[in-house]
Design a protein around this motif. Structure first.
Motif, PDB file in Angstrom:
ATOM      1  N   LEU A   1      -1.771   8.595  80.485  1.00 22.54           N
ATOM      2  CA  LEU A   1      -3.172   9.001  80.477  1.00 22.54           C
ATOM      3  C   LEU A   1      -3.793   8.580  81.796  1.00 22.54           C
ATOM      4  N   GLY A   2      -4.653   9.411  82.356  1.00 20.50           N
ATOM      5  CA  GLY A   2      -5.290   9.090  83.622  1.00 20.50           C
ATOM      6  C   GLY A   2      -4.256   8.868  84.716  1.00 20.50           C
ATOM      7  N   ASP A   3      -4.591   8.022  85.693  1.00 20.03           N
ATOM      8  CA  ASP A   3      -3.643   7.666  86.749  1.00 20.03           C
ATOM      9  C   ASP A   3      -2.810   6.457  86.377  1.00 20.03           C
ATOM     10  N   ALA A   4      -3.282   5.705  85.416  1.00 19.40           N
ATOM     11  CA  ALA A   4      -2.525   4.570  84.876  1.00 19.40           C
ATOM     12  C   ALA A   4      -3.194   4.150  83.581  1.00 19.40           C
ATOM     13  N   ALA A   5      -2.395   3.896  82.558  1.00 18.95           N
ATOM     14  CA  ALA A   5      -2.965   3.489  81.276  1.00 18.95           C
ATOM     15  C   ALA A   5      -1.988   2.578  80.546  1.00 18.95           C
ATOM     16  N   TYR A   6      -2.541   1.528  79.919  1.00 18.10           N
ATOM     17  CA  TYR A   6      -1.722   0.556  79.201  1.00 18.10           C
ATOM     18  C   TYR A   6      -2.426   0.136  77.921  1.00 18.10           C
ATOM     19  N   ILE A   7      -1.622  -0.035  76.883  1.00 21.23           N
ATOM     20  CA  ILE A   7      -2.141  -0.495  75.595  1.00 21.23           C
ATOM     21  C   ILE A   7      -1.764  -1.960  75.415  1.00 21.23           C
ATOM     22  N   PHE A   8      -2.730  -2.750  74.979  1.00 20.08           N
ATOM     23  CA  PHE A   8      -2.523  -4.177  74.742  1.00 20.08           C
ATOM     24  C   PHE A   8      -2.703  -4.472  73.259  1.00 20.08           C
ATOM     25  N   GLN A   9      -1.687  -5.085  72.677  1.00 18.99           N
ATOM     26  CA  GLN A   9      -1.760  -5.484  71.274  1.00 18.99           C
ATOM     27  C   GLN A   9      -2.450  -6.840  71.209  1.00 18.99           C
ATOM     28  N   VAL A  10      -3.645  -6.853  70.661  1.00 21.10           N
ATOM     29  CA  VAL A  10      -4.448  -8.076  70.635  1.00 21.10           C
ATOM     30  C   VAL A  10      -4.173  -8.877  69.367  1.00 21.10           C
TER      31      VAL A  10
ATOM     32  N   ALA B   1       3.947 -18.822  50.939  1.00 20.61           N
ATOM     33  CA  ALA B   1       3.316 -19.732  49.982  1.00 20.61           C
ATOM     34  C   ALA B   1       4.256 -20.894  49.710  1.00 20.61           C
ATOM     35  N   PHE B   2       3.677 -22.088  49.568  1.00 23.50           N
ATOM     36  CA  PHE B   2       4.474 -23.292  49.361  1.00 23.50           C
ATOM     37  C   PHE B   2       4.195 -23.878  47.975  1.00 23.50           C
ATOM     38  N   ASP B   3       5.128 -24.707  47.491  1.00 23.49           N
ATOM     39  CA  ASP B   3       4.989 -25.316  46.167  1.00 23.49           C
ATOM     40  C   ASP B   3       3.751 -26.202  46.064  1.00 23.49           C
ATOM     41  N   SER B   4       3.272 -26.682  47.207  1.00 24.14           N
ATOM     42  CA  SER B   4       2.092 -27.555  47.214  1.00 24.14           C
ATOM     43  C   SER B   4       0.812 -26.807  46.864  1.00 24.14           C
ATOM     44  N   GLY B   5       0.899 -25.473  46.799  1.00 21.92           N
ATOM     45  CA  GLY B   5      -0.290 -24.666  46.559  1.00 21.92           C
ATOM     46  C   GLY B   5      -0.936 -24.193  47.842  1.00 21.92           C
ATOM     47  N   LYS B   6      -0.442 -24.663  48.971  1.00 16.19           N
ATOM     48  CA  LYS B   6      -0.962 -24.222  50.256  1.00 16.19           C
ATOM     49  C   LYS B   6      -0.141 -23.041  50.770  1.00 16.19           C
ATOM     50  N   SER B   7      -0.686 -22.364  51.755  1.00 18.55           N
ATOM     51  CA  SER B   7      -0.029 -21.191  52.325  1.00 18.55           C
ATOM     52  C   SER B   7      -0.095 -21.265  53.842  1.00 18.55           C
ATOM     53  N   GLU B   8       0.622 -20.337  54.470  1.00 15.75           N
ATOM     54  CA  GLU B   8       0.646 -20.288  55.928  1.00 15.75           C
ATOM     55  C   GLU B   8       0.672 -18.832  56.382  1.00 15.75           C
ATOM     56  N   PHE B   9      -0.155 -18.522  57.352  1.00 13.68           N
ATOM     57  CA  PHE B   9      -0.153 -17.203  57.982  1.00 13.68           C
ATOM     58  C   PHE B   9       0.517 -17.313  59.342  1.00 13.68           C
ATOM     59  N   ARG B  10       1.267 -16.285  59.699  1.00 18.60           N
ATOM     60  CA  ARG B  10       1.846 -16.192  61.032  1.00 18.60           C
ATOM     61  C   ARG B  10       1.488 -14.832  61.621  1.00 18.60           C
ATOM     62  N   LEU B  11       1.005 -14.853  62.854  1.00 19.57           N
ATOM     63  CA  LEU B  11       0.610 -13.621  63.521  1.00 19.57           C
ATOM     64  C   LEU B  11       0.706 -13.835  65.017  1.00 19.57           C
ATOM     65  N   GLU B  12       0.331 -12.833  65.785  1.00 20.02           N
ATOM     66  CA  GLU B  12       0.296 -12.976  67.240  1.00 20.02           C
ATOM     67  C   GLU B  12      -1.093 -12.624  67.753  1.00 20.02           C
ATOM     68  N   LEU B  13      -1.555 -13.402  68.710  1.00 16.90           N
ATOM     69  CA  LEU B  13      -2.801 -13.147  69.420  1.00 16.90           C
ATOM     70  C   LEU B  13      -2.451 -12.960  70.884  1.00 16.90           C
ATOM     71  N   TYR B  14      -2.705 -11.760  71.426  1.00 13.23           N
ATOM     72  CA  TYR B  14      -2.319 -11.443  72.799  1.00 13.23           C
ATOM     73  C   TYR B  14      -0.834 -11.743  73.030  1.00 13.23           C
ATOM     74  N   ASN B  15      -0.001 -11.365  72.066  1.00 10.98           N
ATOM     75  CA  ASN B  15       1.456 -11.487  72.148  1.00 10.98           C
ATOM     76  C   ASN B  15       1.958 -12.936  72.114  1.00 10.98           C
ATOM     77  N   SER B  16       1.097 -13.863  71.739  1.00  8.20           N
ATOM     78  CA  SER B  16       1.515 -15.256  71.603  1.00  8.20           C
ATOM     79  C   SER B  16       1.476 -15.654  70.130  1.00  8.20           C
ATOM     80  N   PRO B  17       2.514 -16.340  69.625  1.00 10.23           N
ATOM     81  CA  PRO B  17       2.551 -16.710  68.210  1.00 10.23           C
ATOM     82  C   PRO B  17       1.417 -17.650  67.827  1.00 10.23           C
ATOM     83  N   VAL B  18       0.863 -17.399  66.644  1.00 10.93           N
ATOM     84  CA  VAL B  18      -0.218 -18.217  66.094  1.00 10.93           C
ATOM     85  C   VAL B  18       0.136 -18.560  64.650  1.00 10.93           C
ATOM     86  N   ILE B  19      -0.120 -19.797  64.267  1.00  9.50           N
ATOM     87  CA  ILE B  19       0.113 -20.267  62.903  1.00  9.50           C
ATOM     88  C   ILE B  19      -1.217 -20.724  62.321  1.00  9.50           C
ATOM     89  N   CYS B  20      -1.472 -20.368  61.080  1.00  7.54           N
ATOM     90  CA  CYS B  20      -2.713 -20.754  60.407  1.00  7.54           C
ATOM     91  C   CYS B  20      -2.393 -21.291  59.017  1.00  7.54           C
TER      92      CYS B  20
END
Length: 218
Positions: free
Chosen positions: A152-161, A45-64
């Motif tokens: 799991l199975g013959d090959a298995a991978y988890i993707f953080q979306v 949160a900023f003094d201006s009253g605005k805010s910012e979110f930071r997260l990752e989408l498909y392991n790439s940084p995203v700012i909102c």
């Protein structure tokens, strides 16, 4: 349910943009701190009253920025509109429910059974068409796309979306009785964070990314 990635690409701009605008209007009524808690995003949160979110989408940084609710990559470029929609659905749907750690099929998600056959056709089946018996190249492509190996199975991978959305690809090699198959699974709590349509988008998009990674190396 047709392939949602194709549908989004073909959808009229006015109709698509209208839904994006509606979601932004709805989300601006929700306090930023609550959105952060429900989505698991970093929040400043900023003094201006605005805010910012930071997260990752498909392991790439995203700012909102809040309350604007437009999403940008780390270079400051606005994300494509279909990714804006996915992120807005994430923010609008997230309720903070605990993740189960149990991965289930698309059919086992709420109302997923209605669309499961179509979903399999444009996700797991498309992966098998490309890789067939070549499980080694499937593994390489998954690793290139930041998949996390799981036994799991013959090959298995988890993707953080997204912070609280992940998908698991499981590959089974065929034999003389059964053909090879690939299934995409989701945490059983997935629809507490994105609607079933967005789960379909995630599965289709990840399948395309894995295929693209493989073809790029041929």
């Amino acid at each position: 349910m047709p392939d949602p990635v194709n549908r989004l690409a073909k959808e009229s701009v006015p109709g698509f943009s209208r839904r994006v605008g509606e979601l932004r209007s709805e989300l601006r009524l929700i306090p930023a701190k609550l959105l952060s808690e429900q989505t698991g995003c970093e929040y400043s949160a900023f003094d201006s009253g605005k805010s910012e979110f930071r997260l990752e989408l498909y392991n790439s940084p995203v700012i909102c920025k809040y309350p604007d609710l437009f999403f940008y990559n780390a270079s400051g470029d606005e994300l494509p509109e279909f990714q804006q929609l996915l992120l807005l659905y994430y923010f609008a749907t997230s309720d903070g429910a605990p993740l189960t750690g149990k991965f289930v099929s698309f059919a086992d998600l709420p109302v997923g059974r209605i669309y499961s056959q179509a979903f399999q056709g444009y996700s797991g089946d498309e992966v098998v068409k490309v890789f067939g018996e070549n499980v080694a190249d499937f593994k390489t492509a998954c690793i290139q796309e930041n998949g996390l190996f799981t036994s799991l199975g013959d090959a298995a991978y988890i993707f953080q979306v997204l912070p609280r959305v992940s998908a698991q690809f499981v590959y089974w090699l065929g034999d003389e009785d059964f053909p090879s198959s690939c299934k995409i699974l989701f945490d059983a709590a997935a629809t507490h964070y994105i609607p079933i349509d967005a789960c379909a988008i995630v599965g289709s998009y990840l399948a395309r990314r894995i295929i693209k990674a493989f073809l790029a190396n041929k």
